[in-house]
Design a protein around this motif. Structure first.
Motif, short mmCIF file in Angstrom:
data_model
loop_
_atom_site.label_atom_id
_atom_site.label_comp_id
_atom_site.label_asym_id
_atom_site.label_seq_id
_atom_site.Cartn_x
_atom_site.Cartn_y
_atom_site.Cartn_z
N ILE A 1 0.82 -1.21 0.00
CA ILE A 1 0.00 0.00 0.00
C ILE A 1 0.85 1.25 0.00
O ILE A 1 0.42 2.32 -0.48
CB ILE A 1 -0.97 -0.03 1.21
N SER A 2 2.10 1.17 0.48
CA SER A 2 2.97 2.35 0.50
C SER A 2 3.31 2.81 -0.92
O SER A 2 3.51 4.01 -1.15
CB SER A 2 4.25 2.05 1.29
N TYR A 3 3.40 1.88 -1.86
CA TYR A 3 3.67 2.26 -3.26
C TYR A 3 2.58 3.19 -3.79
O TYR A 3 2.87 4.18 -4.48
CB TYR A 3 3.76 0.99 -4.12
N TYR A 4 1.33 2.90 -3.45
CA TYR A 4 0.23 3.72 -3.92
C TYR A 4 0.21 5.07 -3.23
O TYR A 4 -0.16 6.09 -3.84
CB TYR A 4 -1.08 2.96 -3.75
N HIS A 5 0.61 5.11 -1.96
CA HIS A 5 0.71 6.39 -1.27
C HIS A 5 1.81 7.26 -1.87
O HIS A 5 1.62 8.46 -2.07
CB HIS A 5 1.00 6.16 0.22
N ASN A 6 2.94 6.67 -2.16
CA ASN A 6 4.11 7.43 -2.59
C ASN A 6 4.14 7.72 -4.08
O ASN A 6 4.68 8.75 -4.51
CB ASN A 6 5.39 6.69 -2.19
N GLN A 7 3.59 6.82 -4.90
CA GLN A 7 3.70 6.96 -6.36
C GLN A 7 2.38 7.35 -7.04
O GLN A 7 2.38 8.19 -7.95
CB GLN A 7 4.20 5.63 -6.97
N ILE A 8 1.29 6.76 -6.62
CA ILE A 8 0.01 6.97 -7.31
C ILE A 8 -0.73 8.20 -6.78
O ILE A 8 -1.27 8.99 -7.56
CB ILE A 8 -0.88 5.72 -7.21
N GLY B 1 1.90 -9.46 4.03
CA GLY B 1 2.64 -8.34 4.59
C GLY B 1 1.83 -7.06 4.72
O GLY B 1 2.37 -6.02 5.10
N GLN B 2 0.54 -7.11 4.41
CA GLN B 2 -0.32 -5.93 4.56
C GLN B 2 -0.88 -5.88 5.97
O GLN B 2 -0.92 -6.88 6.69
CB GLN B 2 -1.46 -5.98 3.54
N SER B 3 -1.35 -4.70 6.36
CA SER B 3 -1.94 -4.55 7.69
C SER B 3 -3.26 -5.32 7.78
O SER B 3 -3.88 -5.62 6.75
CB SER B 3 -2.18 -3.08 8.00
N LEU B 4 -3.68 -5.61 8.99
CA LEU B 4 -4.91 -6.36 9.20
C LEU B 4 -6.12 -5.60 8.66
O LEU B 4 -7.05 -6.20 8.11
CB LEU B 4 -5.09 -6.68 10.69
N ASP B 5 -6.14 -4.27 8.79
CA ASP B 5 -7.26 -3.48 8.28
C ASP B 5 -7.39 -3.59 6.77
O ASP B 5 -8.50 -3.65 6.23
CB ASP B 5 -7.08 -2.01 8.69
#
Length: 385
Positions: A206-213, A236-240
């Motif tokens: 999900i960090s890729y989408y925050h930083n790049q998208i 490796g993703q958060s439980l939410d």
């Protein structure tokens, strides 16, 4: 005629009061005043009576609701049979829980996300779960996904042809805002070709989408992700994040009523023949060409699958070692291996087995072992039943 009623003297003058014998102007005015007064009294009496009657009705109704059941309890009534029959009918009716629509989630909208899914229905379904999750954590508005129409299946169906689009939108309104189409101004821009379109990197967290998208969405207002298969990492993703994926898959993506009704009819027909198993072997030509898994195929078939893999430029992996793929567990079971698994699980050979898939690559030759082990094998897809 006129008559003199009284005569007096005042200052040497004779004064008299003359009264009209035929009804003068002053007399007519008094009569009109008396009539108006009478009508006013009648109107006041009627209004007062109406208010009193209405007050009495309200009071009696209240007392009836309070004391009526106690007074009439045990007494025969002409409505008792009707009431009991209505209650009996209501008891027989299945209770349908009221649909609870979640409240809207309020957030600052960073822009709009359009997505074009690719692959088969299962791939697109998984991709929709990912795209909803991405839209939620980027605080953007998601446009209802576009389904793949150019893949091997060439299925022209739209999202609303397969899924209940209104349920999809409302059931997720507490997580993300979803629209059926862009607002008019942005829609015109997209139709004119002013849209930033790109395929995101596969298996990104999900960090890729925050930083790049997200920066791209803030810049262009609308970003179109033109490929969605396996674009969000499974692990490796958060439980939410994982919880929201599951909610989309098992709650929000509900088939249309027509498809659900057809599914119930199919299940009813299948059950009439006794116990059954439905198998999706994933052993179609496109699956084998994409994965490069060629176990049990002769040289001609291997060459045919390789040609197909090179024919699709968006299939990035071209040179594939089939044996290595198999050792990594990335190949589907062959029909022969499926027969071994079913026997190892002690599945009764009298069970009806239906193949829920497209045309099996290799045809009857590859299905011979499975058909010999389970004579009631139905080679056609369930849709043909």
């Amino acid at each position: 005629m006129c008559s003199v009623e009284g005569i007096g003297k005042k200052g040497g003058m004779r004064i008299g009061v003359i009264k009209g014998g035929g009804g003068g102007a002053s007399g007519g005015e008094r009569v009109d005043k008396l009539k108006k007064s009478s009508r006013m009294k009648v109107w006041i009496i009627r209004a007062t009576t109406s208010v009193l009657l209405w007050t009495c009705i309200v009071q009696l109704t209240t007392l009836g609701e309070t004391w009526g059941p106690r007074v009439l309890k045990g007494c025969p009534s002409c409505f008792s049979h009707q009431d009991s029959s209505v209650s009996a009918i209501e008891d027989k009716l299945p209770s349908v829980p009221a649909r609870v629509i979640p409240p809207k989630r309020v957030y600052k909208n960073n822009g709009y996300l359009m997505v074009s899914c690719n692959g088969g229905l299962n791939q697109m379904r998984a991709a929709i779960c990912d795209m909803v999750t991405i839209a939620r954590y980027l605080n953007v508005t998601l446009i209802v996904p576009e389904l793949d129409k150019t893949s091997f299946w060439a299925d022209p169906s739209e999202f609303q042809d397969i899924f209940d689009v209104n349920h999809f939108i409302t059931s997720l309104r507490d997580e993300v805002r979803i629209l059926k189409e862009l607002p008019p101004r942005l829609k015109r821009r997209v139709e004119m070709g002013f849209v930033y379109s790109m395929p995101p990197i596969s298996w990104s967290d999900i960090s890729y989408y925050h930083n790049q998208i997200l920066p791209l969405i803030r810049k262009y207002k609308v970003v179109h992700l033109n490929r969605t298969d396996a674009r969000l990492a499974n692990n490796g993703q958060s439980l939410d994040v994982q919880k929201l994926r599951c909610r989309v898959n098992f709650n929000a993506l509900r088939f249309t009523p027509q498809i659900e009704e057809l599914g119930k009819r199919v299940i009813k027909l299948l059950r009439q023949n006794g116990p059954f198993i439905v198998l999706h072997l994933r052993y179609e030509m496109d699956m084998l060409a994409f994965s490069g898994c060629t176990q049990g195929c002769n040289n001609d078939k291997v060459e045919e699958l390789t040609r197909m893999r090179y024919a699709y430029p968006w299939w990035k992996e071209k040179i594939i070692n089939s044996d290595l793929k198999r050792k990594d567990g990335l190949c589907p079971l062959t029909p022969e291996e499926t027969a071994l698994i079913l026997r190892a699980l002690d599945i009764d050979k009298n069970y009806h087995i239906y193949i829920a898939a497209g045309e099996i690559y290799g045809g009857d030759r590859r299905m011979a072992s499975l058909a010999a082990a389970y004579p009631k094998l139905k080679g056609d897809s369930i849709g043909a039943i």
